[in-house]
Design a protein around this motif. Sequence first.
Motif, PDB file in Angstrom:
ATOM      1  N   THR A 246       0.820  -1.032   0.096  1.00 32.68           N
ATOM      2  CA  THR A 246       0.035   0.021   0.057  1.00 32.68           C
ATOM      3  C   THR A 246       0.774   1.359  -0.003  1.00 32.68           C
ATOM      4  OG1 THR A 246      -0.227   0.045   2.421  1.00 32.68           O
ATOM      5  CG2 THR A 246      -1.931  -1.044   1.195  1.00 32.68           C
ATOM      6  N   GLY A 247       2.166   0.943  -0.058  1.00 29.27           N
ATOM      7  CA  GLY A 247       3.132   2.141  -0.002  1.00 29.27           C
ATOM      8  C   GLY A 247       3.669   2.699   1.243  1.00 29.27           C
ATOM      9  N   ILE A 248       3.666   1.810   2.230  1.00 26.29           N
ATOM     10  CA  ILE A 248       4.064   2.279   3.513  1.00 26.29           C
ATOM     11  C   ILE A 248       5.495   1.612   3.608  1.00 26.29           C
ATOM     12  CG2 ILE A 248       1.633   2.715   4.356  1.00 26.29           C
ATOM     13  CD1 ILE A 248       2.194   0.228   6.084  1.00 26.29           C
ATOM     14  N   THR A 249       5.867   0.763   3.077  1.00 25.50           N
ATOM     15  CA  THR A 249       7.219  -0.190   3.429  1.00 25.50           C
ATOM     16  C   THR A 249       8.287   0.988   3.658  1.00 25.50           C
ATOM     17  OG1 THR A 249       6.580  -2.108   2.235  1.00 25.50           O
ATOM     18  CG2 THR A 249       8.900  -1.671   2.777  1.00 25.50           C
ATOM     19  N   ALA A 250       8.442   1.669   2.647  1.00 25.48           N
ATOM     20  CA  ALA A 250       9.598   2.699   2.804  1.00 25.48           C
ATOM     21  C   ALA A 250       9.456   3.687   3.768  1.00 25.48           C
ATOM     22  CB  ALA A 250       9.775   3.361   1.261  1.00 25.48           C
ATOM     23  N   GLN A 251       8.271   3.991   4.531  1.00 27.36           N
ATOM     24  CA  GLN A 251       8.131   4.921   5.343  1.00 27.36           C
ATOM     25  C   GLN A 251       8.173   4.341   6.663  1.00 27.36           C
ATOM     26  OE1 GLN A 251       4.368   7.297   4.866  1.00 27.36           O
ATOM     27  NE2 GLN A 251       4.611   6.390   2.708  1.00 27.36           N
ATOM     28  N   LEU A 252       8.283   3.204   7.009  1.00 34.65           N
ATOM     29  CA  LEU A 252       8.631   2.402   8.117  1.00 34.65           C
ATOM     30  C   LEU A 252      10.060   2.659   8.732  1.00 34.65           C
ATOM     31  CD1 LEU A 252       7.049  -1.158   7.315  1.00 34.65           C
ATOM     32  CD2 LEU A 252       6.078   0.728   8.650  1.00 34.65           C
ATOM     33  N   ASP A 253       9.970   2.670  10.086  1.00 35.53           N
ATOM     34  CA  ASP A 253      11.487   3.023  10.672  1.00 35.53           C
ATOM     35  C   ASP A 253      12.112   1.493  10.397  1.00 35.53           C
ATOM     36  OD1 ASP A 253      10.984   0.938  12.719  1.00 35.53           O
ATOM     37  OD2 ASP A 253       9.892   2.485  13.950  1.00 35.53           O
ATOM     38  N   GLY A 254      13.390   1.630  10.756  1.00 38.46           N
ATOM     39  CA  GLY A 254      14.659   0.560  10.552  1.00 38.46           C
ATOM     40  C   GLY A 254      14.216  -0.906  11.105  1.00 38.46           C
ATOM     41  N   THR A 255      13.837  -0.765  12.609  1.00 34.16           N
ATOM     42  CA  THR A 255      13.303  -1.830  13.381  1.00 34.16           C
ATOM     43  C   THR A 255      12.098  -2.586  12.549  1.00 34.16           C
ATOM     44  OG1 THR A 255      13.954  -0.675  15.373  1.00 34.16           O
ATOM     45  CG2 THR A 255      12.476  -2.804  15.419  1.00 34.16           C
ATOM     46  N   HIS A 256      11.286  -1.751  12.007  1.00 37.95           N
ATOM     47  CA  HIS A 256      10.167  -2.558  11.241  1.00 37.95           C
ATOM     48  C   HIS A 256      10.356  -3.088  10.020  1.00 37.95           C
ATOM     49  CE1 HIS A 256       7.082   0.252  13.758  1.00 37.95           C
ATOM     50  NE2 HIS A 256       7.681  -0.621  14.634  1.00 37.95           N
ATOM     51  N   GLN A 257      11.269  -2.261   9.473  1.00 40.87           N
ATOM     52  CA  GLN A 257      11.758  -3.110   8.197  1.00 40.87           C
ATOM     53  C   GLN A 257      12.567  -4.180   8.344  1.00 40.87           C
ATOM     54  OE1 GLN A 257      13.951   0.246   6.165  1.00 40.87           O
ATOM     55  NE2 GLN A 257      12.124   1.266   5.628  1.00 40.87           N
ATOM     56  N   LEU A 258      13.441  -4.427   9.489  1.00 41.33           N
ATOM     57  CA  LEU A 258      14.082  -5.456   9.880  1.00 41.33           C
ATOM     58  C   LEU A 258      13.181  -6.615  10.193  1.00 41.33           C
ATOM     59  CD1 LEU A 258      17.055  -4.276  11.974  1.00 41.33           C
ATOM     60  CD2 LEU A 258      17.177  -5.240   9.626  1.00 41.33           C
ATOM     61  N   MET A 259      11.921  -6.452  10.904  1.00 52.52           N
ATOM     62  CA  MET A 259      10.942  -7.410  10.987  1.00 52.52           C
ATOM     63  C   MET A 259      10.293  -7.948   9.463  1.00 52.52           C
ATOM     64  SD  MET A 259       8.736  -5.383  14.011  1.00 52.52           S
ATOM     65  CE  MET A 259       7.609  -7.010  14.170  1.00 52.52           C
ATOM     66  N   LEU A 260      10.542  -6.934   8.647  1.00 52.51           N
ATOM     67  CA  LEU A 260       9.942  -7.469   7.228  1.00 52.51           C
ATOM     68  C   LEU A 260      10.870  -8.482   6.704  1.00 52.51           C
ATOM     69  CD1 LEU A 260       8.100  -4.325   5.932  1.00 52.51           C
ATOM     70  CD2 LEU A 260       7.057  -6.224   6.984  1.00 52.51           C
ATOM     71  N   VAL A 261      12.118  -8.070   6.797  1.00 52.88           N
ATOM     72  CA  VAL A 261      13.337  -8.976   6.341  1.00 52.88           C
ATOM     73  C   VAL A 261      13.254 -10.175   6.881  1.00 52.88           C
ATOM     74  CG1 VAL A 261      15.683  -9.071   6.363  1.00 52.88           C
ATOM     75  CG2 VAL A 261      14.796  -7.005   5.837  1.00 52.88           C
ATOM     76  N   ALA A 262      13.207 -10.540   8.077  1.00 58.70           N
ATOM     77  CA  ALA A 262      12.904 -11.796   8.725  1.00 58.70           C
ATOM     78  C   ALA A 262      11.793 -12.432   8.323  1.00 58.70           C
ATOM     79  CB  ALA A 262      12.713 -11.466  10.228  1.00 58.70           C
ATOM     80  N   LEU A 263      10.469 -11.852   8.252  1.00 54.76           N
ATOM     81  CA  LEU A 263       9.440 -12.628   7.644  1.00 54.76           C
ATOM     82  C   LEU A 263       9.538 -12.867   6.134  1.00 54.76           C
ATOM     83  CD1 LEU A 263       6.424 -10.174   8.949  1.00 54.76           C
ATOM     84  CD2 LEU A 263       6.885 -12.451   9.279  1.00 54.76           C
TER      85      LEU A 263
END
Length: 465
Positions: A414-431
């Motif tokens: 929905t376009g929010i991935t780039a707006q997430l902070d670093g911790t949340h992006q790392l959670m997506l990396v793990a997922l």
Amino acid sequence: MTVGPGFTAARLPALRQPAARPRGDWQRRPGRLVVGGFALAVLLGTGLLLLPAAHTDGTTISPLAALFTATSAVCVTGLVVVDTGTAWSGFGQVVILALIQVGGFGIMTLATLLGLLLSRRLDLRSRLTAAVATRSDGLGDVRTVLLGAGVITILTQTGVALVLVARQVLTYGADLGDATWWGVFHATSAFNNAGFGLAADSLVQYQADPWVCLPLVLAVLVGGIGFPVLLELFRTRRRASRWSLHTRITLVMTAVLVPVGTLAVLAGEWGNPGTLGPMPVSEKLLNALVHGVMPRTAGFNSLDMASLDEGTLLTTDVLMFIGGGSAGTAGGIKMTTFAVLLAVIWAELRGDPDVTVFDRRITPTSQRQALAVALLGVALVMVPTIVMSTTSDFGVSDILFEVVSAFATVGLSTGITAQLDGTHQLMLVALMFVGRLGPITFGTALALRERRRLFRHPEGAPLVG
């Protein structure tokens, strides 16, 4: 030589069988080698993407952005934190495309195939590793699966790329070199269900062009249906009676989920002014089909995802979570897992002692595996969603969509991935990493040892429901 009654094997050490050499844990558990292969590919990709030659002049790429992109490519997801077409140079895009191909085909499957082509044979260890990576039923057909998968990959990607290149040159007047790269990149991304595109809006600019959308839809379906199914269809040709249970389930679920997804988009977006509303009927049908197929973990979109109705987003969540076929390039919990769970529920409602599908009894092992995969998938989706919802300013619907997209290796956003902070992006990396390998494969690879019980506990019957 006469052997007396008091003779024992212990008295002749030289005649004993040599003790078996202890086998390394990685030999007993080839799943660990698969996990290690994917991790190595991610690290290598991250290093290459951090090179100055990998990004365009004036663009700063952080280590997290490189790691996120490399993981998304190897895990054939398609979620991005920087625009693929403008942030990465030609070299960077080549690296991304190579990571997509390696990840889609399977790092261990690819390595085994190369070894097969060089040595013309497979040893037992290589066949065990390939069996885990390809989800083959037995060691005997790993060779066929590997060679067939290679042929299917080459033929499908080449055919789709040729159509896309011709369309770019003849209709849009693109330079042959640029058109070739565009066609190869998108054909590879589509077949591997990666969803990476060279335009920031994905396929929105081609939403009225069936010669671009339909070949990509076909590539997604072929890649996501699973190599064993495609090989069986080729071997049996028109003899449907000889199809295995796995092939029948996969084909039936595909025939059901694609129309369901298409109709759901039509129903939810028909009058939406931000999506299908202004389009003529033919374009509405085309784009509904695209968005009915892409949640199978492809990641391309021809409609503005941020403008979709909440009901359509939720339906897409469900379709992404189910995913595509086993041993293919799709993610999710897989259609066969979902079908087995439906069969279990149906058998319980009917009071049947056995769970049957197409006149075949589903083994208790398969039932437990399906339940384990589904529940692990639910946990891996819900926990990050709860954490991210309570620690960010985004709504639950948007966060759930991104989390499911990452776990199911879809790439829709929905376009929010780039707006997430670093911790949340790392959670997506793990997922993305766990979702690509599969909860069962990942858990097995990390397990310390297997246990074989020599006893069974007494039965118990707790109240359920």
